[in-house]
Design a protein around this motif. Structure first.
Motif, PDB file in Angstrom:
ATOM      1  N   ALA A  40      14.123   0.631   0.993  1.00 40.57           N
ATOM      2  CA  ALA A  40      15.276   1.532   1.045  1.00 40.57           C
ATOM      3  C   ALA A  40      14.036   3.266   1.015  1.00 40.57           C
ATOM      4  O   ALA A  40      14.939   4.276   1.309  1.00 40.57           O
ATOM      5  CB  ALA A  40      15.356   2.242  -0.718  1.00 40.57           C
ATOM      6  N   LEU A  41      12.964   3.097   0.410  1.00 35.22           N
ATOM      7  CA  LEU A  41      12.271   4.293   0.665  1.00 35.22           C
ATOM      8  C   LEU A  41      11.812   4.577   2.336  1.00 35.22           C
ATOM      9  O   LEU A  41      11.908   5.825   2.232  1.00 35.22           O
ATOM     10  CB  LEU A  41      11.266   4.349   0.001  1.00 35.22           C
ATOM     11  CG  LEU A  41      11.098   4.042  -1.361  1.00 35.22           C
ATOM     12  CD1 LEU A  41       9.707   4.252  -2.252  1.00 35.22           C
ATOM     13  CD2 LEU A  41      12.295   5.673  -2.243  1.00 35.22           C
ATOM     14  N   GLU A  42      12.016   3.599   2.969  1.00 37.91           N
ATOM     15  CA  GLU A  42      12.097   3.808   4.777  1.00 37.91           C
ATOM     16  C   GLU A  42      10.262   4.459   4.736  1.00 37.91           C
ATOM     17  O   GLU A  42      10.115   5.306   5.480  1.00 37.91           O
ATOM     18  CB  GLU A  42      12.624   4.659   4.819  1.00 37.91           C
ATOM     19  CG  GLU A  42      14.355   4.554   4.650  1.00 37.91           C
ATOM     20  CD  GLU A  42      14.992   5.327   4.977  1.00 37.91           C
ATOM     21  OE1 GLU A  42      14.780   6.264   5.991  1.00 37.91           O
ATOM     22  OE2 GLU A  42      16.262   4.602   5.478  1.00 37.91           O
ATOM     23  N   GLY A  43       9.208   3.793   4.321  1.00 34.58           N
ATOM     24  CA  GLY A  43       7.903   4.232   4.239  1.00 34.58           C
ATOM     25  C   GLY A  43       7.320   5.806   3.896  1.00 34.58           C
ATOM     26  O   GLY A  43       6.306   5.326   4.111  1.00 34.58           O
ATOM     27  N   SER A  44       7.931   6.346   2.974  1.00 34.35           N
ATOM     28  CA  SER A  44       7.882   7.998   2.491  1.00 34.35           C
ATOM     29  C   SER A  44       6.759   6.966   0.983  1.00 34.35           C
ATOM     30  O   SER A  44       7.026   6.582   0.195  1.00 34.35           O
ATOM     31  CB  SER A  44       9.060   7.906   1.484  1.00 34.35           C
ATOM     32  OG  SER A  44       8.628   8.672   0.704  1.00 34.35           O
ATOM     33  N   ASP A  45       5.366   7.156   1.021  1.00 35.55           N
ATOM     34  CA  ASP A  45       4.363   7.382   0.047  1.00 35.55           C
ATOM     35  C   ASP A  45       4.284   8.323  -0.529  1.00 35.55           C
ATOM     36  O   ASP A  45       2.424   8.184  -0.701  1.00 35.55           O
ATOM     37  CB  ASP A  45       3.040   6.627   1.816  1.00 35.55           C
ATOM     38  CG  ASP A  45       2.437   7.748   2.700  1.00 35.55           C
ATOM     39  OD1 ASP A  45       3.087   8.436   2.485  1.00 35.55           O
ATOM     40  OD2 ASP A  45       2.032   7.465   3.454  1.00 35.55           O
ATOM     41  N   GLU A  46       4.806   9.140  -0.770  1.00 32.34           N
ATOM     42  CA  GLU A  46       4.178  10.007  -1.622  1.00 32.34           C
ATOM     43  C   GLU A  46       5.632  10.396  -1.822  1.00 32.34           C
ATOM     44  O   GLU A  46       6.540  10.572  -1.946  1.00 32.34           O
ATOM     45  CB  GLU A  46       4.043  11.618  -0.981  1.00 32.34           C
ATOM     46  CG  GLU A  46       3.053  12.558  -1.776  1.00 32.34           C
ATOM     47  CD  GLU A  46       2.504  13.668  -1.206  1.00 32.34           C
ATOM     48  OE1 GLU A  46       2.447  14.593  -1.683  1.00 32.34           O
ATOM     49  OE2 GLU A  46       1.838  13.449  -0.443  1.00 32.34           O
ATOM     50  N   ALA A  77       0.700  -1.539  -0.047  1.00 33.22           N
ATOM     51  CA  ALA A  77      -0.056   0.074   0.226  1.00 33.22           C
ATOM     52  C   ALA A  77       0.732   1.415  -0.203  1.00 33.22           C
ATOM     53  O   ALA A  77       0.567   2.290  -0.865  1.00 33.22           O
ATOM     54  CB  ALA A  77      -0.676   0.085   1.330  1.00 33.22           C
ATOM     55  N   PRO A  78       1.592   1.597   1.230  1.00 33.35           N
ATOM     56  CA  PRO A  78       2.968   2.605   0.291  1.00 33.35           C
ATOM     57  C   PRO A  78       3.249   3.484  -1.017  1.00 33.35           C
ATOM     58  O   PRO A  78       2.820   4.125  -0.863  1.00 33.35           O
ATOM     59  CB  PRO A  78       3.609   2.261   2.058  1.00 33.35           C
ATOM     60  CG  PRO A  78       3.457   0.936   3.058  1.00 33.35           C
ATOM     61  CD  PRO A  78       2.570   0.506   1.874  1.00 33.35           C
ATOM     62  N   ASP A 100       9.737  12.907   3.692  1.00 32.53           N
ATOM     63  CA  ASP A 100      10.660  13.495   3.359  1.00 32.53           C
ATOM     64  C   ASP A 100      12.125  12.278   2.906  1.00 32.53           C
ATOM     65  O   ASP A 100      11.836  10.875   3.410  1.00 32.53           O
ATOM     66  CB  ASP A 100      11.918  14.025   4.607  1.00 32.53           C
ATOM     67  CG  ASP A 100      12.832  14.567   3.721  1.00 32.53           C
ATOM     68  OD1 ASP A 100      13.403  14.235   2.319  1.00 32.53           O
ATOM     69  OD2 ASP A 100      14.528  14.136   4.588  1.00 32.53           O
ATOM     70  N   ARG A 101      12.186  11.935   1.679  1.00 32.55           N
ATOM     71  CA  ARG A 101      12.733  10.874   1.240  1.00 32.55           C
ATOM     72  C   ARG A 101      14.702  10.909   1.099  1.00 32.55           C
ATOM     73  O   ARG A 101      14.753  11.993   0.622  1.00 32.55           O
ATOM     74  CB  ARG A 101      12.406  10.567  -0.351  1.00 32.55           C
ATOM     75  CG  ARG A 101      12.890   9.366  -1.495  1.00 32.55           C
ATOM     76  CD  ARG A 101      12.188   9.659  -2.649  1.00 32.55           C
ATOM     77  NE  ARG A 101      13.391   9.174  -3.126  1.00 32.55           N
ATOM     78  CZ  ARG A 101      13.268   9.153  -4.918  1.00 32.55           C
ATOM     79  NH1 ARG A 101      12.687  10.350  -4.945  1.00 32.55           N
ATOM     80  NH2 ARG A 101      14.304   8.931  -5.885  1.00 32.55           N
ATOM     81  N   SER A 102      14.262  10.424   1.986  1.00 26.72           N
ATOM     82  CA  SER A 102      15.948  10.209   2.786  1.00 26.72           C
ATOM     83  C   SER A 102      16.682   9.088   1.916  1.00 26.72           C
ATOM     84  O   SER A 102      17.705   8.828   2.077  1.00 26.72           O
ATOM     85  CB  SER A 102      15.700  10.341   3.777  1.00 26.72           C
ATOM     86  OG  SER A 102      15.484   8.917   4.446  1.00 26.72           O
ATOM     87  N   LEU A 121      17.848   3.555  -4.738  1.00 28.96           N
ATOM     88  CA  LEU A 121      17.056   2.429  -5.473  1.00 28.96           C
ATOM     89  C   LEU A 121      17.389   1.577  -5.675  1.00 28.96           C
ATOM     90  O   LEU A 121      19.077   1.632  -6.194  1.00 28.96           O
ATOM     91  CB  LEU A 121      16.385   3.437  -6.534  1.00 28.96           C
ATOM     92  CG  LEU A 121      15.513   4.759  -5.660  1.00 28.96           C
ATOM     93  CD1 LEU A 121      14.748   5.168  -6.661  1.00 28.96           C
ATOM     94  CD2 LEU A 121      14.227   4.451  -4.821  1.00 28.96           C
ATOM     95  N   PRO A 122      17.406  -0.081  -6.616  1.00 23.61           N
ATOM     96  CA  PRO A 122      17.270  -1.016  -6.500  1.00 23.61           C
ATOM     97  C   PRO A 122      17.021  -1.053  -8.417  1.00 23.61           C
ATOM     98  O   PRO A 122      16.686  -0.285  -8.540  1.00 23.61           O
ATOM     99  CB  PRO A 122      16.655  -2.058  -6.379  1.00 23.61           C
ATOM    100  CG  PRO A 122      15.376  -1.963  -5.534  1.00 23.61           C
ATOM    101  CD  PRO A 122      15.388  -0.221  -5.373  1.00 23.61           C
TER     102      PRO A 122
END
Length: 455
Positions: free
Chosen positions: A330-336, A201-202, A364-366, A371-372
C-alpha cells in the motif's frame, strides 16, 4: 479493530498466565466458569437479584465475562479476573471508573461508563465485579458519514476524555508516560520487531524516520482509553452514548485514541472527527496529532507481531506477516515517514535505531488512504474479540445510526432515548419506562429547564 479473525462471544479462548501482584488477584489462572456460575456470583454481589438467564460475552485476555438477565429484563455484566495481573488491573480500573462518575453526572463527559453496583469475593483472592450493562448499538465505521452526526459526536467524546485532569489516572496508580518516554518505548519496540526478521527493510526505515523526527513527538500527555475500537463505542441515535472496556486506560499520547480511526474510518469522516476533536479539546491544537495517529496505525502491526512472538502464537505471527506485506504494498515503496506540517528535525548526530539503514530520501506517499486496519493496542496487548450479530446475517446499508445488536438479549431492556438538548448525558441502563419517557419528552419544555450547554 484488530487484525485477526475474532471468535464469537460464546466461545472465548483461554488466556495465558501473566504474572503480577499475587495479593491483587489469583496466583494462577482460574478455570473457565460457565455463564450460570458467573450469574451465581452476581446474586452474591447483589443480594435479592433474581436471575432468569445468562450468556457469555467477549472479554480481554485475563478476564471472563457474562451477562445475567434478571426477572425485570435488566442486564448485569459479571467480570472476573483469571490471573493476578488481571486482578490488579481490574482494581485500578474500578477505582478510575468511580472517579469518572462526577464527570459523567455533570455532563463534562458526554457519555456514560460502567458503574460498579457490587462485587463478590473469589476463592484464592480477588473479586468479581457486577455492573449494569451499557446497552445500545456498537459503532459501525463503514456506515459513518462525515458532518455533524456520529463522526462529530465521536470526536467530541474522545476530546472530552482527553480534557480531563491527568491526576485521575495518577491517583489510581495507573501508568503515565511523558512524550519522551512514549517515544523511547516505541524505539525499543522497533528494535525488538527488527530482531524478528519479519519487518521488511523499507518499512523499518520508514518507522525509523518517524521516530527520529523529534518534533513529531512533542505533546502533552492526556488520559487515553488506549484500546478504543468499534466494540467499545456504544451508540444511540447516531450519537456516542457510552464507552466501555477501560482495562488499558493510562496517561499518554492522545494520538493513540485516534489511530484506529485513521486506519479504519473513511477519510472524509476522519476530517470531521478531528475537526470536532479540536473544537472540543481544551488545549491548543496539536500540529502532529494526525501524523502520530498514522504512525500508530501502521506500527500496530509490529506490536501485533510482537504479541504473537511473545505468546508463541503462530497464527498471530502469520496474520501479522500478511498484513505487514499488505502495508508495504500500500505504501508503494515509501521508506520515509512524511509529516503533514513543519519541517523534519533530526537530533544532533543521527540516531541509529535498527542497524545501518542508509540514507532516507524523501518519497511522496500516495497511498495513505489504503492502509490496512491494524491492532490498536500496547505491545503485549490483548486483541478484542469482535461480536457477531444475533442472526449472523450481514447488515444492510444505512446511515450513522444503522448499527448491529451484538446479541439477541440486548433488546430486552428498553433504551432511554437521550435528550441532547440537555447537558446531562443519557443513562442507557436507567429503569425509565419508554412510554413514560416519551410522555415527558413530548411535553413542552418548562421555563426553568436547563439550557443547552453542550459543545
Amino acid at each position: 479493530m484488530h487484525p485477526s479473525p475474532s471468535p464469537s462471544d460464546a466461545t472465548p479462548s483461554p488466556a495465558p498466565h501473566a504474572p503480577g501482584n499475587e495479593h491483587a488477584g489469583t496466583p494462577a489462572p482460574l478455570a473457565w466458569k460457565s455463564p450460570l456460575a458467573l450469574a451465581a456470583l452476581a446474586t452474591v454481589a447483589l443480594p435479592g437479584l433474581d436471575v432468569w438467564h445468562a450468556f457469555p460475552i467477549r472479554s480481554a485476555d485475563g478476564y471472563q465475562a457474562a451477562v445475567a438477565v434478571d426477572s425485570e429484563s435488566r442486564q448485569w455484566v459479571v467480570r472476573l479476573p483469571r490471573t493476578a495481573a488481571a486482578g490488579a488491573t481490574l482494581e485500578a480500573e474500578v477505582a478510575f471508573l468511580q472517579r469518572l462518575e462526577p464527570a459523567v453526572d455533570s455532563g463534562e463527559l458526554p457519555f456514560v461508563v460502567p458503574r460498579v453496583a457490587g462485587s463478590a469475593p473469589l476463592i484464592g483472592g480477588g473479586r468479581a465485579i457486577v455492573y449494569p450493562r451499557v446497552t445500545g448499538n456498537q459503532l459501525r465505521l463503514e456506515a459513518m458519514r462525515p458532518g455533524p452526526g456520529a463522526a462529530a459526536s465521536l470526536g467530541r467524546a474522545i476530546a472530552a476524555l482527553h480534557s480531563l485532569p491527568l491526576t485521575l489516572v495518577e491517583a489510581c496508580g495507573l501508568p503515565v508516560y511523558s512524550a519522551q518516554q512514549h517515544r523511547e518505548r516505541r524505539l525499543a519496540e522497533l528494535d525488538e520487531a527488527a530482531g524478528t526478521g519479519a519487518i521488511p527493510a523499507p518499512l523499518l526505515r520508514r518507522w525509523e524516520s518517524a521516530l527520529e523526527n523529534v518534533a513529531l513527538w512533542r505533546f502533552r500527555p492526556v488520559i487515553t482509553h488506549s484500546q478504543l475500537s468499534a466494540d467499545s463505542i456504544i451508540m444511540a441515535h447516531g450519537q456516542v452514548s457510552g464507552i466501555v472496556d477501560w482495562d488499558a486506560v493510562q496517561g499518554g499520547d492522545p494520538a493513540e485514541d485516534l489511530a484506529w480511526l485513521v486506519a479504519g474510518a473513511p477519510a472524509d469522516c476522519v476530517e470531521s472527527i478531528v475537526e470536532a476533536y479540536h473544537m472540543r479539546v481544551t488545549e491548543s491544537a496539536d500540529r502532529h496529532l494526525l501524523d502520530r495517529a498514522t504512525f500508530a496505525s501502521e506500527f500496530a502491526l509490529a506490536q501485533w507481531l510482537l504479541h504473537g512472538v511473545r505468546t508463541h502464537n503462530s497464527e498471530v505471527v502469520d496474520d501479522a506477516r500478511v498484513m505487514i506485506a499488505d502495508l508495504v504494498d500500500a505504501l508503494e515503496g515509501s521508506d520515509e515517514f512524511d509529516v503533514s506540517q513543519a519541517s523534519v528535525t533530526r537530533p544532533a548526530g543521527r540516531e541509529r535505531v535498527v542497524g545501518d539503514t542508509g540514507s532516507l530520501p524523501r518519497v511522496d506517499r500516495s497511498a495513505a488512504g489504503r492502509l490496512p486496519t491494524g491492532a490498536i493496542a500496547e505491545t503485549g496487548g490483548i486483541p478484542r474479540l469482535r461480536p457477531v450479530s444475533a442472526t449472523g446475517d450481514s447488515d444492510e446499508e444505512g446511515g450513522d445510526n444503522a448499527q448491529t445488536v451484538d446479541d439477541p438479549w440486548a433488546t430486552l431492556t428498553d433504551l432511554v432515548i437521550p435528550d441532547y438538548s440537555h447537558r446531562r448525558p443519557p443513562q442507557p441502563y436507567a429503569d425509565t419506562p419508554t412510554v413514560a419517557f416519551r410522555q415527558v419528552s413530548s411535553s413542552p419544555r418548562s421555563a426553568d429547564s436547563p439550557k443547552n450547554t453542550s459543545q
